[in-house]
Design a protein around this motif. Structure first.
Motif, mmCIF file in Angstrom:
data_model
loop_
_atom_site.group_PDB
_atom_site.id
_atom_site.type_symbol
_atom_site.label_atom_id
_atom_site.label_comp_id
_atom_site.label_asym_id
_atom_site.label_seq_id
_atom_site.Cartn_x
_atom_site.Cartn_y
_atom_site.Cartn_z
ATOM 1 N N SER A 155 0.833 -1.197 0.000
ATOM 2 C CA SER A 155 0.000 0.000 0.000
ATOM 3 C C SER A 155 0.867 1.245 0.000
ATOM 4 O O SER A 155 1.725 1.415 0.874
ATOM 5 C CB SER A 155 -0.924 0.018 1.224
ATOM 6 N N SER A 157 -0.657 4.222 0.101
ATOM 7 C CA SER A 157 -1.650 5.214 0.503
ATOM 8 C C SER A 157 -2.121 4.928 1.922
ATOM 9 O O SER A 157 -2.552 3.812 2.210
ATOM 10 C CB SER A 157 -2.855 5.187 -0.458
ATOM 11 N N VAL A 160 -5.678 3.614 1.855
ATOM 12 C CA VAL A 160 -5.746 2.216 1.430
ATOM 13 C C VAL A 160 -5.340 1.300 2.584
ATOM 14 O O VAL A 160 -5.984 0.282 2.848
ATOM 15 C CB VAL A 160 -4.841 1.976 0.202
ATOM 16 N N THR A 161 -4.281 1.677 3.293
ATOM 17 C CA THR A 161 -3.825 0.867 4.436
ATOM 18 C C THR A 161 -4.904 0.757 5.487
ATOM 19 O O THR A 161 -5.185 -0.334 6.000
ATOM 20 C CB THR A 161 -2.560 1.498 5.043
ATOM 21 N N LEU A 164 -7.660 -1.609 4.224
ATOM 22 C CA LEU A 164 -7.237 -3.014 4.205
ATOM 23 C C LEU A 164 -7.212 -3.599 5.614
ATOM 24 O O LEU A 164 -7.614 -4.747 5.826
ATOM 25 C CB LEU A 164 -5.861 -3.138 3.551
ATOM 26 N N LEU A 173 -1.392 -7.788 3.267
ATOM 27 C CA LEU A 173 -0.657 -6.524 3.279
ATOM 28 C C LEU A 173 0.746 -6.772 3.826
ATOM 29 O O LEU A 173 0.916 -7.193 4.974
ATOM 30 C CB LEU A 173 -1.403 -5.503 4.154
ATOM 31 N N VAL A 176 3.935 -0.901 3.739
ATOM 32 C CA VAL A 176 3.148 0.338 3.743
ATOM 33 C C VAL A 176 4.099 1.520 3.647
ATOM 34 O O VAL A 176 5.326 1.367 3.629
ATOM 35 C CB VAL A 176 2.298 0.440 5.025
ATOM 36 N N CYS A 180 1.714 5.731 7.148
ATOM 37 C CA CYS A 180 0.523 4.918 7.404
ATOM 38 C C CYS A 180 0.293 4.773 8.897
ATOM 39 O O CYS A 180 1.163 5.066 9.722
ATOM 40 C CB CYS A 180 0.648 3.548 6.734
ATOM 41 N N SER A 193 4.350 7.980 -0.526
ATOM 42 C CA SER A 193 3.525 7.857 -1.729
ATOM 43 C C SER A 193 4.205 8.511 -2.927
ATOM 44 O O SER A 193 4.136 7.997 -4.053
ATOM 45 C CB SER A 193 2.156 8.507 -1.493
ATOM 46 N N LEU A 210 -0.812 -0.801 -4.525
ATOM 47 C CA LEU A 210 -2.038 -0.007 -4.504
ATOM 48 C C LEU A 210 -1.704 1.437 -4.205
ATOM 49 O O LEU A 210 -0.934 1.731 -3.281
ATOM 50 C CB LEU A 210 -3.000 -0.554 -3.445
ATOM 51 N N CYS A 211 -2.302 2.346 -4.957
ATOM 52 C CA CYS A 211 -2.055 3.766 -4.750
ATOM 53 C C CYS A 211 -3.325 4.547 -5.065
ATOM 54 O O CYS A 211 -4.299 4.000 -5.602
ATOM 55 C CB CYS A 211 -0.888 4.252 -5.602
ATOM 56 N N LEU A 249 -11.656 -2.647 -2.415
ATOM 57 C CA LEU A 249 -10.602 -3.345 -1.683
ATOM 58 C C LEU A 249 -11.107 -4.664 -1.106
ATOM 59 O O LEU A 249 -10.349 -5.629 -0.988
ATOM 60 C CB LEU A 249 -10.067 -2.442 -0.565
#
Length: 409
Positions: A155, A157, A160-161, A164, A173, A176, A180, A193, A210-211, A249
């Motif tokens: 991840s 983002s 996103v973290t 998830l 996962l 990160v 995060c 990022s 994932l972003c 997700l």
């Protein structure tokens, strides 16, 4: 002629003894040993059976009649099985139920007093849903068609973290960003990022990265050449977008139908919680969210206010983007930067937990919220990521703003 077999009986003495033939084998027997004694015993000849003597019939002795006991009352059926059956199924079921209860009490459920009693909050507990073959895979996630559940994802983002970590299957996962949430402690970090460390990502061999913002061209190319696919998800701007974000997700981790439904469920529970507050409040109290003491405050059109606005009203509804003091923090007189916040004088303050109560009192001690103790300190990462966990801070702020909903002491 087969060779002669020599057998030494275990347990016989190795001192004195003699060799004997027995059944085609040469057997060593120690003098006085148990085996010798057993061997010397010849089988007793069979005796002819003695003729059977029939006993003379006897007259039965009269026995006194015993008083009959009243029948014992029937015992209630025990919920536990007889021990000799060793049936542990009820114990396993009971243990599962207790484990589920512990999970619910661990922080993912909350009873709000009064009209909000029994209100449940969103959570990340595991689900009993099962994958449906042929319906869950492949799953569409962003603009990618995912053929099966990934073993590893990275991840880039914080949002996103956070999502998830709230969903079943988050064990995939593996890395990160440095920004995060603290719940990801223990996972590898791969930069930020904007400046991800591609060599570290490639070394982890993830299935997907994932972003939310496009990666720089060289970074995207290097990852794709290493066989790592990049999935970009749209940043949600409201609750509907947040619901779709979690659904996407969920589909990544659990499949197109099962996983997506789990992702939707997290936000559906959040929405129902906020809706219950909204329906129960005749008049909303005003509130401000302060990330620091420079004069900034979230306005009603920011993503951070998306969830807060369901329970509170903004004291400055016409303010756009982020509220700032004179000349957007460029004024030399920093004291004026707090003038708009003082003028707003909200009923409740939600302040970043990086601000100390002493500093808040020194800077804004004349606000009603500060004087009345109506201040809630919040981890701003929850507001930045629109985390469902933010609802706990909202519940705390609502208890201060609406005493009728405060828990009884």
């Amino acid at each position: 002629m087969p060779p002669e077999k020599h057998v030494f009986r275990a347990g016989d003495s190795s001192g004195q003894g003699s060799m004997h033939q027995q059944g085609g084998k040469t057997v060593f027997r120690a003098d006085g040993g148990k085996s010798e004694k057993r061997a010397r015993k010849e089988p007793a000849p069979e005796k002819a059976p003695a003729p059977r003597r029939e006993p003379a019939p006897r007259a039965p002795k009269p026995r006194p009649a015993k008083p009959q006991k009243a029948p014992a009352p029937a015992k209630a059926a025990s919920p536990w099985p007889a021990r000799r059956r060793k049936n542990r199924a009820p114990l396993i079921v009971l243990g599962s139920l207790l484990a589920l209860l512990v999970v619910c009490l661990a922080g993912w459920a909350l009873d709000v007093p009064g009209r909000l009693a029994g209100l449940t909050l969103p959570g990340g507990s595991s689900s009993s849903a099962t994958v449906q073959e042929g319906k869950d895979w492949p799953a569409m996630v962003g603009d990618r068609l995912v053929s099966e559940k990934p073993e590893k994802v990275v991840s880039l983002s914080p949002m996103v973290t956070e999502a998830l970590l709230s969903l079943p299957g988050h064990e995939a996962l593996c890395a990160v960003t440095e920004y995060c949430d603290a719940r990801s402690t223990g996972l590898a970090t791969v930069g930020t990022s904007l400046l991800p460390r591609t060599e570290d990502i490639i070394a982890l061999a993830p299935d997907y990265v994932l972003c939310q913002t496009p990666l720089a061209g060289p970074v995207q190319t290097e990852l794709e050449q290493a066989g790592v696919e990049v999935i970009q998800l749209d940043t949600p701007a409201d609750l509907a977008g947040l619901r779709e974000f979690y659904g996407q997700l969920g589909a990544l981790l659990g499949g197109n139908e099962t996983g997506r439904a789990l992702g939707y469920g997290v936000i559906d529970r959040l929405e129902s919680t906020l809706a219950a507050y909204n329906a129960a409040l005749p008049d909303k109290a005003s509130a401000l969210l302060l990330p620091d003491l420079t004069g900034l405050a979230a306005t009603a059109d920011t993503a951070e206010w998306t969830l807060l606005g369901q329970v509170f009203r903004h004291p400055l509804p016409d303010a756009a983007d982020w509220l700032a003091g004179a000349e957007c923090l460029t004024d030399e007189d920093a004291e004026n930067d707090l003038d708009q916040i003082r003028a707003a004088d909200p009923d409740v303050l939600l302040v970043a937990n990086t601000v100390s109560p002493e500093d808040l009192s020194a800077a804004l001690g004349d606000l009603r919220a500060v004087q009345n103790g109506a201040v809630v300190y919040v981890d701003l990462r929850l507001t930045e990521t629109l985390s469902p966990r933010l609802v706990f801070a909202i519940a705390d702020a609502a208890a201060l703003a609406y005493p009728e909903f405060a828990p009884a002491s």
